[in-house]
Design a protein around this motif. Structure first.
Motif, PDB file in Angstrom:
ATOM      1  N   VAL A   1      -4.679   0.372  -8.273  1.00 23.08           N
ATOM      2  CA  VAL A   1      -5.741  -0.261  -7.201  1.00 23.08           C
ATOM      3  C   VAL A   1      -5.279  -1.713  -6.853  1.00 23.08           C
ATOM      4  O   VAL A   1      -5.176  -1.899  -5.733  1.00 23.08           O
ATOM      5  CB  VAL A   1      -6.906  -0.045  -7.867  1.00 23.08           C
TER       6      VAL A   1
ATOM      7  N   GLY B   1       1.599   2.085  -3.443  1.00 21.95           N
ATOM      8  CA  GLY B   1       0.593   2.976  -4.159  1.00 21.95           C
ATOM      9  C   GLY B   1       0.457   4.148  -3.742  1.00 21.95           C
ATOM     10  O   GLY B   1       0.541   5.199  -4.485  1.00 21.95           O
TER      11      GLY B   1
ATOM     12  N   PHE C   1      -3.409  -1.368  -3.580  1.00 24.20           N
ATOM     13  CA  PHE C   1      -3.908  -1.147  -2.490  1.00 24.20           C
ATOM     14  C   PHE C   1      -4.814  -2.465  -1.905  1.00 24.20           C
ATOM     15  O   PHE C   1      -4.829  -2.655  -0.728  1.00 24.20           O
ATOM     16  CB  PHE C   1      -4.957   0.019  -2.601  1.00 24.20           C
ATOM     17  N   ALA C   2      -5.196  -3.130  -2.894  1.00 28.13           N
ATOM     18  CA  ALA C   2      -5.988  -4.284  -2.628  1.00 28.13           C
ATOM     19  C   ALA C   2      -5.100  -5.509  -1.895  1.00 28.13           C
ATOM     20  O   ALA C   2      -5.488  -5.905  -1.133  1.00 28.13           O
ATOM     21  CB  ALA C   2      -6.434  -5.043  -3.832  1.00 28.13           C
TER      22      ALA C   2
ATOM     23  N   TYR D   1      -7.338   6.263  -0.716  1.00 29.75           N
ATOM     24  CA  TYR D   1      -6.397   5.970  -1.849  1.00 29.75           C
ATOM     25  C   TYR D   1      -6.857   5.247  -3.017  1.00 29.75           C
ATOM     26  O   TYR D   1      -6.760   5.681  -4.121  1.00 29.75           O
ATOM     27  CB  TYR D   1      -5.080   5.539  -1.289  1.00 29.75           C
ATOM     28  N   THR D   2      -7.705   4.181  -2.531  1.00 31.14           N
ATOM     29  CA  THR D   2      -8.402   3.407  -3.868  1.00 31.14           C
ATOM     30  C   THR D   2      -9.217   4.391  -4.408  1.00 31.14           C
ATOM     31  O   THR D   2      -9.217   4.421  -5.818  1.00 31.14           O
ATOM     32  CB  THR D   2      -8.994   2.218  -3.075  1.00 31.14           C
TER      33      THR D   2
ATOM     34  N   THR E   1      -7.322   6.871  -6.668  1.00 37.04           N
ATOM     35  CA  THR E   1      -6.902   6.231  -7.811  1.00 37.04           C
ATOM     36  C   THR E   1      -8.224   5.997  -9.123  1.00 37.04           C
ATOM     37  O   THR E   1      -8.030   6.336 -10.335  1.00 37.04           O
ATOM     38  CB  THR E   1      -6.486   4.686  -7.605  1.00 37.04           C
TER      39      THR E   1
ATOM     40  N   ILE F   1      -5.967   3.501   3.212  1.00 39.23           N
ATOM     41  CA  ILE F   1      -6.323   2.552   2.143  1.00 39.23           C
ATOM     42  C   ILE F   1      -7.375   2.905   1.286  1.00 39.23           C
ATOM     43  O   ILE F   1      -7.552   2.906   0.007  1.00 39.23           O
ATOM     44  CB  ILE F   1      -6.013   1.010   2.064  1.00 39.23           C
ATOM     45  N   GLY F   2      -8.587   3.048   1.880  1.00 34.95           N
ATOM     46  CA  GLY F   2      -9.706   3.027   1.096  1.00 34.95           C
ATOM     47  C   GLY F   2      -9.916   4.457   0.554  1.00 34.95           C
ATOM     48  O   GLY F   2     -10.399   4.393  -0.580  1.00 34.95           O
TER      49      GLY F   2
ATOM     50  N   TYR G   1       1.013  -1.213  -0.096  1.00 38.13           N
ATOM     51  CA  TYR G   1      -0.226  -0.145  -0.064  1.00 38.13           C
ATOM     52  C   TYR G   1       0.923   1.310   0.108  1.00 38.13           C
ATOM     53  O   TYR G   1       0.495   2.212  -0.688  1.00 38.13           O
ATOM     54  CB  TYR G   1      -0.921  -0.089   1.241  1.00 38.13           C
TER      55      TYR G   1
END
Length: 421
Positions: free
Chosen positions: A403, A250, A406-407, A310-311, A314, A307-308, A247
């Protein structure tokens, strides 16, 4: 800052100190300066970009290789701050020495740049590991995110001062940098970095460590080997490092590519520069807010929030070209705002979460691994972006593929939480 202890406040001030280097040398002024003197030295823009990239790769690889050994040696009692001082002085001194770079002298410029970066990155290994020395586990989130928050303001003040000087001495024409103005910017950065490091040197004491060895290098290698052998004992630490590897790559890719992406979308340099300044200011309170919310919820939960976000960033950036010219600038500003809300928080909480799950008397060694994962993480994101862009012919699709990082980061963070329980 005001409800921190003296040692905590002194530790935080180093984030305030070294962030001036991050924005002035790493991100903004030096890359422009290097491109200009490289052209004067007969290099094409493509070649100068390549050499700057080689310089970044070389110093990052060197630090990544050295980090675990340096960190392990710093775990001996009384050594952590000594090693910090050596690298900090190397970084600040070589930053100041940049004033002697002459037009066209691109080789001394890249050599000095790599030395500044080695000093900066090396000092950060020992600085981060001192987090366990200045505070208690229950206060690590607050102290670490406060450091990142104040770091944004600490980077903005000398950077704005430098930009004003450069703009004034250029007579409003920023197409060619005034060498005297740039040299003044280097001096401002070096003095700011060194000056605000003094409280750390005076007030931070190493509380945890092991007894010194008559053969520190040999024993350090032995301890590293033993840690690798016993990695199963630290399974949750290893899983977190995997999560962090993905992450933070990313996050780093978004940060590094944002300006380039904006310019390719047709956003002017002036708007991009103002956007960068606004991001630094907005990031300050949100970094601290992340620390407050981590105490009310949990550190892992707020890492998932980061993380959410940043997702989402993106995904929005991927669809930016489809939103029409009228929406381009407003959406880019929205994306920048979202970056500002989470950038310092996710980095600060990563540092404090790691500090809380490692043995405090091995903090230097473990933060050496932390630095390795952070350094090597800078490779994958740009490669994925470049490969996907070349394959599809679309920069937006290439960015959208981030993405995946991040996943994977979220997946390993879930596993880390399960092992801890």
């Amino acid at each position: 800052m005001f409800n921190l202890t003296k040692s905590e406040r002194s530790w935080v001030l180093y984030d305030w100190a070294n962030s001036a280097y991050s924005i002035t040398i790493t991100t903004a002024i030096f890359p422009l300066f290097f491109g200009q003197i490289a052209r004067e030295g007969g290099l094409s823009d493509t070649t100068s970009t390549a050499f700057l990239g080689y310089g970044n790769s070389f110093y990052a690889l060197l630090i990544a290789i050295m980090a675990p050994l340096l960190g392990t040696m710093a775990d001996y009692k009384g050594r952590r701050k000594k090693y910090f001082t050596v690298f900090m002085v190397v970084g600040t001194a070589t930053t100041a020495l940049m004033v002697f770079i002459q037009p066209g002298a691109w080789i001394p410029a890249i050599v000095l740049y790599m030395l500044t970066a080695i000093g900066f990155s090396g000092a950060n290994i020992f600085y981060d590991s001192c987090l366990v020395d200045v505070t208690e586990p229950e206060r690590m989130d607050k102290v670490s995110t406060t450091g990142f928050g104040w770091g944004y303001i600490g980077s903005t003040i000398p950077f704005v001062a430098s930009l004003v000087i450069i703009f004034m001495m250029a007579g409003g024409d920023m197409s060619v940098l005034n060498m005297t103005a740039v040299r003044i910017a280097f001096i401002i950065t070096a003095l700011w970095w060194f000056g605000f490091s003094i409280p750390f040197l005076k007030n931070v004491k190493q509380r945890y460590g092991i007894e010194p060895s008559p053969q520190p290098v040999k024993d350090a290698f032995g301890r590293l080997y033993k840690t690798f052998q016993n990695i199963q004992s630290y399974k949750h630490v290893f899983l977190f490092l995997l999560a962090y590897f993905f992450y933070i790559d990313g996050v780093g890719t978004i940060i590094k590519m944002a300006t380039d992406y904006g310019s390719k979308m047709g956003i002017s340099s002036t708007i991009l520069l103002l956007d960068l300044m606004g991001l630094q200011i907005v990031a300050f309170p949100f970094a601290i807010l992340f620390g407050i919310l981590a105490k009310k919820t949990s550190t892992r939960f707020m890492l998932f929030v980061g993380i959410g976000i940043y997702t989402l960033i993106t995904i929005l950036a991927t669809f930016l070209p489809l939103m029409g010219p009228d929406m381009l600038i407003p959406m880019f500003i929205l994306i920048s705002f979202l970056v500002a809300t989470s950038q310092g928080g996710i980095q600060g909480l990563s540092r404090s979460y790691f500090g809380a799950i490692i043995p405090p008397d091995q903090a230097g060694e473990f933060f050496g691994f932390f630095d390795i994962f952070g350094k090597f993480a800078a490779i994958m994101g740009p490669f994925i972006l470049g490969f996907a862009t070349q394959l599809t012919g679309s920069y937006s699709i290439g960015l959208g593929c981030i993405v995946i990082l991040f996943a994977l980061g979220a997946f390993f963070l879930v596993l880390c939480g399960r092992v801890e329980k």
